[in-house]
Design a protein around this motif. Structure first.
Motif, mmCIF file in Angstrom:
data_model
loop_
_atom_site.group_PDB
_atom_site.id
_atom_site.type_symbol
_atom_site.label_atom_id
_atom_site.label_comp_id
_atom_site.label_asym_id
_atom_site.label_seq_id
_atom_site.Cartn_x
_atom_site.Cartn_y
_atom_site.Cartn_z
ATOM 1 N N LEU A 168 90.904 72.061 36.779
ATOM 2 C CA LEU A 168 90.587 72.307 38.182
ATOM 3 C C LEU A 168 91.848 72.380 39.051
ATOM 4 O O LEU A 168 91.942 73.220 39.953
ATOM 5 C CB LEU A 168 89.664 71.209 38.698
ATOM 6 N N LEU A 169 92.819 71.525 38.780
ATOM 7 C CA LEU A 169 94.050 71.541 39.567
ATOM 8 C C LEU A 169 94.847 72.819 39.360
ATOM 9 O O LEU A 169 95.527 73.298 40.280
ATOM 10 C CB LEU A 169 94.903 70.321 39.218
ATOM 11 N N LEU A 170 94.793 73.389 38.167
ATOM 12 C CA LEU A 170 95.483 74.653 37.910
ATOM 13 C C LEU A 170 94.723 75.844 38.483
ATOM 14 O O LEU A 170 95.321 76.826 38.936
ATOM 15 C CB LEU A 170 95.682 74.840 36.406
ATOM 16 N N ALA A 171 93.392 75.772 38.470
ATOM 17 C CA ALA A 171 92.588 76.897 38.939
ATOM 18 C C ALA A 171 92.486 76.936 40.460
ATOM 19 O O ALA A 171 92.396 78.028 41.046
ATOM 20 C CB ALA A 171 91.188 76.828 38.327
ATOM 21 N N ALA A 172 92.489 75.771 41.099
ATOM 22 C CA ALA A 172 92.263 75.717 42.551
ATOM 23 C C ALA A 172 93.260 76.555 43.354
ATOM 24 O O ALA A 172 92.843 77.282 44.277
ATOM 25 C CB ALA A 172 92.266 74.271 43.029
ATOM 26 N N PRO A 173 94.576 76.502 43.085
ATOM 27 C CA PRO A 173 95.493 77.329 43.881
ATOM 28 C C PRO A 173 95.230 78.826 43.735
ATOM 29 O O PRO A 173 95.373 79.579 44.704
ATOM 30 C CB PRO A 173 96.880 76.957 43.319
#
Length: 361
Positions: free
Chosen positions: A223-228
């Motif tokens: 999620l942290l990689l996809a969010a940006p």
């Protein structure tokens, strides 16, 4: 990449009833209602599940989950802490994918002036799924980063293929031709994806639930990689909303008002590829969200994309999360995939939205 404009109406020609914007006095109430539905959906998503956990325990554990200490919540069993962590990540995945797919659908409908514009119907989600499965099964490309770029590449190739095939058809890439070509490409890619999964047991075990759409797969790192990526694409889509409003008047008038149709549609293509590809990499090929939500919000806020895009940003996550809550509780002691629940709920909801109403883009 580019799109060809056109127009079509999915309603009885004898009594069209275009969507109209709400009066200024009601507009604030509509936005407040959309935000309230989203907040309720988030609360239900974190609170509900097949394993009963009291509300006090759940919300006591949430701050520890967000700080990475789900296994050390005072007064909470480690298993309950792990369940709350899964629900929080599941909720975050629903918010990201719902916003991404809803806005992608609105942008596609505006760029192609096609009310059937949707990442699922035009083959983008099928292309992303095919690329992710093929990369994992045949090329050994696993891991979050590989899946994200594979999904984006698959969406871009599928969109280009659909446009190219539609462009060489008789009459060119009209809206109906694009929709039919997209459905054919999507069906072919879905069949190939299933064939690869069935012939590679390890890949099948990894992706069998993901293939029909599930929110439980993404973890905090994913999620942290996809969010940006999703955030950048959403900002780009919001920035393009004014240009889409101008293009709805026609390309010639749009040029006269300072809009560049080819550049606008190319940027829309970039935004849609990032949104649809990332959403598919996260939770699998969800359908109906990108088609249902834009039409539903037009009935509330009108046809201007300066209102439709932000409304989709609120309504998309709400619909996905509510469908996921239903998927968790409809069968006692077990859960079904959100993709199945979304189809069951989305099909009649779309019919209700479109019944007796002209579809405007």
């Amino acid at each position: 990449m580019g799109f060809v404009t056109g127009s079509t109406t999915l309603a009885r020609s004898d009594a069209p009833r275009p969507a109209r914007a709400a009066r200024p006095g009601r507009r604030g109430a509509l936005w407040a209602a959309l935000l309230a539905v989203l907040l309720v959906a988030v609360v239900l998503s974190i609170s509900c599940g097949s394993r009963p956990i009291g509300p006090a325990t759940t919300w006591h554990a949430v701050p520890y989950v967000l700080t990475g200490h789900a296994d050390a919540v005072p007064g909470v069993a480690p298993l309950d802490g792990a369940v709350v962590q899964t629900r929080v990540w599941r909720t975050a995945a629903g918010v990201l994918t719902g916003a991404a797919l809803a806005v992608a659908g609105a942008l596609l409908q505006g760029a192609t002036r096609n009310p059937l514009g949707d990442p699922g119907i035009l083959g983008l989600t099928a292309g992303a799924a095919f690329a992710v499965v093929t990369g994992g099964a045949l090329l050994g490309l696993s891991g979050v980063v590989n899946q994200l770029w594979l999904a984006a590449a698959g969406s871009a190739v599928a969109m280009t293929a659909v446009y190219a095939l539609a462009a060489v058809a008789r009459g060119g890439a009209r809206p109906v031709t694009l929709a039919l070509t997209g459905a054919a490409v999507s069906a072919g890619l879905t069949a190939l994806t299933s064939a690869i999964l069935l012939s590679h047991q390890a890949t099948f075990d990894t992706f069998r639930r993901w293939q029909v759409g599930e929110l439980t797969r993404p973890d905090g790192t994913f999620l942290l990689l996809a969010a940006p990526v999703v955030l950048v694409a959403l900002v780009l889509g919001w920035w393009l909303a004014r240009s889409l409003d101008t293009l709805s008047l026609g390309d010639a008038l749009g040029r006269g008002l300072g809009t560049h149709p080819a550049l606008t549609r190319s940027l829309v293509g970039v935004a849609v590829v990032l949104l649809a590809g990332t959403a598919t990499a996260l939770v699998g090929p969800l359908v109906f969200c990108g088609l249902l939500v834009p039409h539903a919000v037009r009935a509330l806020v009108g046809v201007s994309y300066r209102r439709v895009v932000p409304a989709c940003l609120l309504a998309g996550p709400g619909i996905v999360l509510l469908a996921d809550v239903v998927a968790r509780v409809v069968v006692p002691d077990r859960e079904i995939q959100v993709g199945i629940a979304l189809v069951v709920i989305g099909a009649p909801a779309l019919v209700a939205v479109l019944r007796g109403r002209a579809v405007a883009t």
